[in-house]
Design a protein around this motif. Structure first.
Motif, PDB file in Angstrom:
ATOM      1  N   UNK A 144       0.873  -1.217   0.096  1.00  0.00           N
ATOM      2  CA  UNK A 144       0.147   0.120  -0.025  1.00  0.00           C
ATOM      3  C   UNK A 144       0.743   1.141  -0.065  1.00  0.00           C
ATOM      4  N   UNK A 202       1.543   2.735   2.569  1.00  0.00           N
ATOM      5  CA  UNK A 202       1.179   3.573   3.663  1.00  0.00           C
ATOM      6  C   UNK A 202       0.641   2.766   4.604  1.00  0.00           C
ATOM      7  N   UNK A 212       0.396   1.571   9.063  1.00  0.00           N
ATOM      8  CA  UNK A 212       1.145   1.600  10.424  1.00  0.00           C
ATOM      9  C   UNK A 212       1.582   0.124  10.574  1.00  0.00           C
ATOM     10  N   UNK A 254      -5.979  -1.013   1.951  1.00  0.00           N
ATOM     11  CA  UNK A 254      -5.932   0.492   1.785  1.00  0.00           C
ATOM     12  C   UNK A 254      -6.333   1.012   0.294  1.00  0.00           C
ATOM     13  N   UNK A 298     -10.514  -4.079   3.208  1.00  0.00           N
ATOM     14  CA  UNK A 298      -9.312  -3.735   4.347  1.00  0.00           C
ATOM     15  C   UNK A 298      -8.892  -2.243   4.050  1.00  0.00           C
ATOM     16  N   UNK A 299      -9.889  -1.440   4.864  1.00  0.00           N
ATOM     17  CA  UNK A 299      -9.630  -0.047   4.839  1.00  0.00           C
ATOM     18  C   UNK A 299      -8.316   0.283   5.661  1.00  0.00           C
ATOM     19  N   UNK A 300      -7.905   1.666   5.532  1.00  0.00           N
ATOM     20  CA  UNK A 300      -6.820   2.171   6.373  1.00  0.00           C
ATOM     21  C   UNK A 300      -7.363   2.055   7.889  1.00  0.00           C
ATOM     22  N   UNK A 301      -8.235   2.158   8.347  1.00  0.00           N
ATOM     23  CA  UNK A 301      -8.602   1.610   9.643  1.00  0.00           C
ATOM     24  C   UNK A 301     -10.046   0.642   9.521  1.00  0.00           C
ATOM     25  N   UNK A 311     -12.991   1.763  14.054  1.00  0.00           N
ATOM     26  CA  UNK A 311     -11.874   2.492  14.865  1.00  0.00           C
ATOM     27  C   UNK A 311     -10.939   3.214  14.347  1.00  0.00           C
ATOM     28  N   UNK A 312     -10.234   4.052  14.972  1.00  0.00           N
ATOM     29  CA  UNK A 312      -9.349   5.090  14.330  1.00  0.00           C
ATOM     30  C   UNK A 312      -9.174   6.386  15.006  1.00  0.00           C
ATOM     31  N   UNK A 319      -2.195   6.278  22.481  1.00  0.00           N
ATOM     32  CA  UNK A 319      -3.096   7.266  21.911  1.00  0.00           C
ATOM     33  C   UNK A 319      -4.501   7.252  22.831  1.00  0.00           C
ATOM     34  N   UNK A 360       4.971   7.123  20.355  1.00  0.00           N
ATOM     35  CA  UNK A 360       3.745   7.852  19.787  1.00  0.00           C
ATOM     36  C   UNK A 360       4.404   8.594  18.543  1.00  0.00           C
ATOM     37  N   UNK A 361       3.659   9.269  17.787  1.00  0.00           N
ATOM     38  CA  UNK A 361       4.126   9.548  16.483  1.00  0.00           C
ATOM     39  C   UNK A 361       5.160  10.718  16.740  1.00  0.00           C
TER      40      UNK A 361
END
Lengths: 678, 678
Positions: A38, A40, A42, A108, A114-117, A130-131, A170, A202-203
């Motif tokens: 993708x 992209x 995590x 994605x 299978x979406x990003x979230x 969630x997300x 988070x 975290x980010x």
């Protein structure tokens, strides 16, 4: 919070538990491959939590991958939704329907499930969307409440499952987590278990740059049991999850993990994001002892995982037998409520109430009207679960028969949510998602602001949570501008897949409730007044007029020169303006518009019938103008004259009647606006 | 949480501290009288917290009632804003200007400064608007940060004050309190002291029906010092407040109190509300030993209170001397920033950047444009304080020179807010309210949902907080619908007194920032893209075109047949649609509309110049239609043709370009919409 210092010895971990290691490695490598494809996503979280998730699915989670709709399954909520590949990997590996390798490859991409979230409704096994951080854990509280209520009602043989949450740093920093864990602690939701991915990253960098919270102490302070475990030691994880199920309180298991374990980005914020460098990926796979092609899962390993997916089949079959033995009444109730289907007598009940209203013509606030509806509905609809964010007497949400849900009373149907609008809204979503119950909850309409993130998720997920929002305008009076909604109707109306109802009297309130209680894929927002309003619908109507969104409440006497459009408390203003105008010989129609969304959904013919071209149009609403131009001017035609009477800025603190006069929301002002246009 | 059991012995309390008792009784009886006169309000909290507040004002709060604008005063925040009569009583008794007895008598009446909840700007001494629970404590964190930053910069002689908060159970249940106290704990804000009104009562009943949180343990877990005190014992309160000021951490003082003390409603939820029964009131006054007429404060008592109000006069005068001795540069900076006045060279700096942009014509995301602006602005504007809710690299909010604020670096100008959008937004408000700093903070635009309650308060208060909202549409791509704003432009635009800027390139971004940085009474929302966009403004303009809200970016070649309106990334779509239409001989104007609010504020002549009657109009924006009808049809005229190209529902997870094609937000779709109308 953990600031991991020593790097784990992967070879030793692998040697100690080779079969476990291989299973977890399947999650890790699928994640690496999907994120790389993708370009992209995590990578680090699924890599870090793979051991915990593997043990959970292998030894604890009650599920049958072939039957993801088994009502007594455990619920698994990935609150740290950015780690979606963890969930997708598990669903694919254990053999959930629809979650194919092709979908994983298309992570994605447009049209993939299978979406990003994780998106609820995309695939079985995704229990909630969630997300937005913290939503998962707060939604899970609602699921756990639903389980308790159902268990009390149908018995442990029919309902006896856990809600598992994987939450990240988070999730735990977000304010809604505080509301959620405090509520769960108070309610002693012992079947709720949160697995905290304590990776210290975290980010923006280490957690410690923004947080020094002692999470374990914090959960204890909220009434939780707390366990701690090395998140890469399968035996220790197994023991902790076993313990967690035994407690009398909700349990938080702090799982110390290494984000992006085994990669050069391990324990760094880089590891939180998308690891796409081919060198890094192959080096990481080597470190795992993984020698397969991208997306390749050896057949024997897939078979192992599928056996895990089938682990619950027997229990599920036994459950089917027990369920079949349940009495007809209970079975029907259980199944009907799961289908989100209202009882057949709801329609007759609402009609009977409306018939009575046409006679009694009460002059009450619509929040009171709402209570009148609930008083007849709650007794015939055992699946309703009410509540309020500490405004029970103001929201009029509690009826006599409900009983209060709590540690001592599991079949209570009313929840004191506390001063937690956001937590309440998320819990409503969890109740709706769990199924078998139909939740509603109240607060002041202005506090839509607090509940927004969860209200949006309800709409995005397509679930029928009902938000009872009272004190809907300057009409609340002295509490002043902080409590007076102005822009909130626009906010709710702008939100896709949200039915906003602002009824003008008890009959409209009853019809709005009927629509909310029969909705299956749309949340409802009931926007109700603090102040009293006269009955507008003096004649009994068999039909649910609110279902059309807008309708002619009073037509013009004589030539139709003006159309007044209004909602809620301003329908009375419009009716009185009509009187003034008719006295002047200006034929005036009044259109009540309790729901823009449902009116918009009517065919053009009906809309034109209600709002024909020709007459000037004036809209009156004690809120912002935003959106009204759609109805003043937006339908094509020759009309070019319209005006809006409403709020231009914030309200003020004063008695309600004075405020309506002060802000010029009066019959006289509406009549003048019409005259100015003609 | 306290479930008060034994009732306090009022006679004993009074006998032990007769002078204190009388002072506190003045607050209590003014509250009873004002609430009774208004026939609404909240009596119990001011009654319960009168002892604590009296000791605070008498012995600890650094203030000079005659000079409420003294920059080095302590800040007092009544987070439990429903207890507004506590604040109004104190301001009246100590002799703040404007807070007259007449105002107290007119509590909650139209035009009075004594609104139902404290409203910033209504009267000196009201440091922030409160009422929506939790906002006060979260705003106070920003005030305390501002104090630390100013102290580091100007020295302890010029800046050395405390921020005191009175918070109730409601404040502490709200999620935002978690974000606030965790942030304060991490930042070691030792000058922040929270006085928790631990009365064990909320509207729905005892706190215990909804909460079992051990608040003391909770605050300790967040890195706070915690003290506990009998909230009716003045010596004990004094000792606790003295201790609280000494700590190296923020301090929470749990004040055990009896709500509505001395009345028959004491320790009940009835006591939380409006006590208006004359019998109850006179019995309560008798219990206090208070024998005066309603609203009557004996002269000697008033004089005592006014002496308290003047207690800080000397310290204030000494401060003036010290301030006068400050170097010219520092003094100018201090005063200019307090006036919310940008440095003179800001305008030239922005112009120089724009000149450079007209040459370099960068193709960048507007979040990157924003960073380019901050890189030239932050060095010349030392009052800016930036930050992000854990998305620093995505929001592009950190520039090199800022330095990170923390316990070890008090003059850092960048704050890692953590994953706390709501807490950040409230802190921005506190920074702005404290004054001397100009705050901005970043998150994703979709998380406007989380920050809403504080964003609304910024608008309601009229303070120039700047919200940097990146990833502003489906253009963010793969993160999917939870992260893709759709309705959020409508939400921000519907909110009164909020300037929403959605710039289309770096020049517009620079102009938007200039407006945000020079705003004095309006918050700004900068809505910025994740994805790159070409430079649209190819010619240097000396004028700030964004200040007009909308302007002609490209006019029609030949007869003007269509006007395209767009914002942000869709300006490029409109420009490309214009190319297509011009090729067909359809003269097309493109209007860039970065700020509806500022366009609305122009005179009609300008608006008609930009949007003349006649041509068909098509608006394009990758968001909800809500509000666009205003510009398509809302200005009176003969036009009746318009269309909108944008989003009808939620987005999806996929690469950005694919999403724009999928949802039909393309030059071709815009050109077709025009052709369909002509």
């Amino acid at each position: 919070m953990s600031d991991a210092t020593t790097s784990p010895d992967l070879d030793a971990l692998r040697a100690a538990n080779p079969e476990h290691w291989r299973r977890a490695a399947a999650i890790r490598t699928l994640t690496l491959d999907a994120v790389a494809a993708a370009n992209s996503g995590h990578s680090g979280m699924p890599m870090g939590m793979a051991d915990v998730a593997t043990v959970l699915f292998e030894k604890h989670l009650k599920f049958d991958a072939s039957r993801p709709d088994w009502p007594d399954r455990d619920r698994f909520v990935l609150s740290a939704g950015h780690g979606s590949m963890l969930l997708y990997s598990l669903l694919y590996l254990t053999g959930y329907p629809e979650m194919t390798l092709e979908q994983i490859r298309n992570f994605r991409q447009l049209g993939a499930i299978t979406a990003g979230h994780p998106e609820y409704g995309h695939a079985p096994g995704i229990e909630t969307t969630t997300g937005p951080l913290g939503q998962g854990i707060a939604t899970a509280v609602g699921m756990a409440i639903a389980e308790e209520i159902q268990r009390a009602r149908f018995g442990r043989k029919i309902v006896d499952h856990h809600t598992w949450v994987i939450a990240g740093d988070g999730c735990l920093m977000e304010g809604v987590s505080h509301e959620a864990i405090a509520l769960a602690g108070k309610l002693e939701l012992s079947h709720l278990i949160v697995l905290w991915d304590d990776n210290g990253i975290t980010i923006d960098g280490k957690v410690s740059i923004a947080d020094v919270t002692d999470q374990k102490q914090r959960f204890k302070a909220a009434g939780w049991d707390v366990l701690e475990v090395d998140g890469h030691d399968p035996q220790a994880i197994d023991a902790a999850l076993t313990d967690a199920k035994k407690g009398k309180k909700p349990t938080m298991v702090a799982c110390k993990t290494h984000i992006a374990i085994g990669s050069s980005a391990q324990d760094t914020s880089k590891g939180h994001g998308a690891l796409t460098d081919p060198e890094l990926i192959s080096a990481t796979k080597r470190a795992y002892g993984w020698e397969h092609a991208p997306f390749e899962i050896p057949e024997d390993l897939k078979a192992e995982w599928e056996a895990i997916g089938a682990r619950g089949a027997e229990a599920r079959a036994e459950w089917e037998v027990r369920f079949a033995e349940l009495g007809r009444g209970k079975k029907d109730h259980f199944e009907r409520a799961l289908r989100r289907e209202a009882p057949k007598k709801l329609s007759a009940t609402i009609k009977a109430l409306k018939r009575q209203l046409a006679e009694s013509q009460p002059k009450v606030a619509t929040r009171k009207s709402s209570e009148m509806v609930l008083e007849v509905v709650n007794p015939i609809m055992p699946e309703t679960v009410g509540g309020s964010a500490d405004l029970t007497g103001s929201n009029n949400t509690l009826t006599e028969d409900l009983g209060v849900f709590g540690p001592e009373n599991r079949d209570g149907r009313y929840i004191y949510y506390g001063i937690r609008e956001h937590g309440m809204a998320a819990a409503l979503n969890g109740l709706a998602l769990h199924g078998g119950v139909r939740p509603y909850g109240g607060t002041f309409f202005a506090f839509t602001d607090y509940a927004r993130p969860a209200m949006r998720l309800a709409a995005l997920m397509g679930i029928p949570s009902t938000f009872v929002m009272t004190h809907d305008s300057i009409g609340l009076g002295e509490d002043g501008p902080t409590h007076q909604p102005v822009e909130h109707l626009a906010i709710c109306r702008a939100t896709p897949n949200t039915n906003v109802f602002r009824p003008c009297d008890t009959a409209e309130t009853a019809e709005a409730w009927e629509l909310a209680l029969t909705a299956t894929e749309t949340p409802s927002v009931l926007v109700l007044s603090r102040q009293s309003m006269p009955t507008q619908r003096k004649e009994f109507s068999n039909k649910n007029l609110v279902a059309q969104g807008a309708y002619v409440l009073a037509d013009a006497d004589g030539k139709r020169m003006a159309i007044l459009m209004a909602t809620g408390s301003e329908v009375d203003v419009a009716m009185k303006a009509r009187d003034l105008l008719q006295q002047d010989g200006i034929g005036t129609r009044v259109v009540s518009m309790p729901s823009w969304e449902l009116f918009e959904a009517q065919d053009e013919k009906y809309r034109k019938k209600v709002l024909p071209a020709g007459p000037v149009r004036v809209a009156v609403e004690a809120g912002a103008r935003m959106g009204w131009d759609r109805w003043l001017f937006g339908e094509r035609g020759k009309r070019d004259k319209g005006a809006f009477v409403g709020m231009e800025g914030y309200g003020a603190s004063a008695p309600a009647e004075e405020l309506f006069a002060h802000f010029g929301i009066t019959p006289e002002a509406v009549a003048k606006a019409v005259r100015d246009l003609i």
